[in-house]
Write an enzyme that holds these catalytic residues in place. Sequence first.
Site, PDB file in Angstrom:
ATOM      1  N   ARG A 169      -4.775-105.643  21.443  1.00  0.00           N
ATOM      2  CA  ARG A 169      -3.683-105.081  22.238  1.00  0.00           C
ATOM      3  C   ARG A 169      -4.151-104.905  23.679  1.00  0.00           C
ATOM      4  NH1 ARG A 169      -0.272 -99.573  20.902  1.00  0.00           N
ATOM      5  NH2 ARG A 169      -2.348 -98.619  20.904  1.00  0.00           N
ATOM      6  N   ASP A 454      -3.418 -90.054  21.188  1.00  0.00           N
ATOM      7  CA  ASP A 454      -3.752 -91.067  22.173  1.00  0.00           C
ATOM      8  C   ASP A 454      -2.794 -90.892  23.345  1.00  0.00           C
ATOM      9  OD1 ASP A 454      -1.338 -92.219  21.412  1.00  0.00           O
ATOM     10  OD2 ASP A 454      -2.245 -93.973  20.477  1.00  0.00           O
TER      11      ASP A 454
END
Length: 541
Positions: A169, A454
């Site tokens: 990613r 996150d």
Amino acid sequence: MSASASSPLTVVDARPLPRQEEVLTDAALAFVAELHRRFTPRRDALLARRAERRAEIARTATIGFLPETAAIRADDSWQVAPAPAALNDRRVEITGPVDRKMTVNALNSGAKVWLADFEDALSPTWENVVLGQLNLIDAFERTIDFTDPLSGKAYALRPPEELATVVVRPRGWHLDERHLVDADGRPVPGALVDFGLYFFHNARRLLDRGQGPYFYLPKTESHLEARLWNEIFVFAQDRLGIPQGSVRATVLIETITAAFEMEEILWELRDHASGLNAGRWDYLFSLVKTFRDCGEKYVLPDRNAVTMTAPFMRAYTELLVRTCHKRGAHAIGGMAAFIPSRRDPEVNRVALEKVRADKDREARDGFDGSWVAHPDLVPVALESFDRVLGDRPHQKDRLREDVKVTAEDLLAVDSLDAKPTRAGLVNAVQVGIRYIESWLRGQGAAAVFHLMEDAATAEISRSQIWQWIDAGVVLDTGERVTADLVRAIAAQELETIRDETGAEAFAAGHWQQAHDLLLRVALDEHFADFLTLPAYQLLRG
């Protein structure tokens, strides 16, 4: 430090790193420079379009399916390219940053896929970015190992057939890489750095191993952004002599605008698409950000009160499964933020119970796989999907033709009974400060109050604070949410952290910076699109 004279890009304001010359070769930098020259202007135009679209939504307080792409949605004849063997069974995927220990543990975890993350779970220090690329090269060459400096425990890779398939990613389109600039001193988009370096060094290596360069695409807001990625894939494959269709991309549907363009996104990427993912945490952040000043209808309650069984979240996930299976793509479920504890049996029991319920629901709803953030949760998710899938690699034959989702269903935020509470406001401040401090230390994934936080989950916290102030929300205590109330809670939290850590550890950390940045992005009249933009200016290295 600078790249050699033959390189069109220069590395600036970065100390030398061990073995960096294996990643930052002249040829690799020339490839990234060509991506930058060809595609950054398009990136810039699409970011401007995001701002224009947000202004229109603020004016109308609504959004709908695009009339100009209705023919794509109505045409039942097209499908995405068949999944390659390495991505046919995706029943459990583990996510995590590309540090050396996580690289070994994720590949060994028993998950089918590892989302190797340069985005929300990675604090983009230059060291993390460059050495993350090196870790992936070493993993594919089977030269990677890791010894924990505290425990002395050694980690090494299992046999190749037992390893997870890597899906990288890259960073979202909004983030630049300040350490890599062109001749005009302009930084290269972080997405092109992450994609370009990985593709250049590993595409051929992966094909030789029977796999390919696979990617997760984050923060996508429209099919036009998917079109840009598709053009990048086509160019990159041609440029390096890689067969067309070797790239496969899974798009995270984690913005409210993308939720209205799922079929169009798959259509744009149809030769390279492998699926869509329900990026639930960024999706909530996107809802708040997009409709932050559109009135009481769009005010969400406490973050932890918004579960996946909420009607508008059910509409979003069921539409995703329906869309993917209609087009022959994998539907991948979202992250369960709960993490197990090896020290506290009760915390561990609760975490496993909640994760099991979440994965059971996703498997029943038709998802072909889902995410976990910790190796101990891989068996739990496997059990949920094994029970539904059996020996089948996926359940794309479940077309979910019973699902009928309207624009109103996706926007029914006011269908929730829960309301904002003082405890929820306090938690938002606590999570915001504690996560930002971790990010500024170079740790992009952090356990906070037994949840894996996150950048996406921290964004929910700070955007809700902003929205609650703007909307004049009255809490369960009768208090109105104001900037002064938030400042008082933040000051108290800073003192609590000082008491927890001790004066010396507190001073050595980034606590005051984190406190100040949270208040800045939560209280400023101008809403920063992403907290990582101002945070990046404070990041050392």
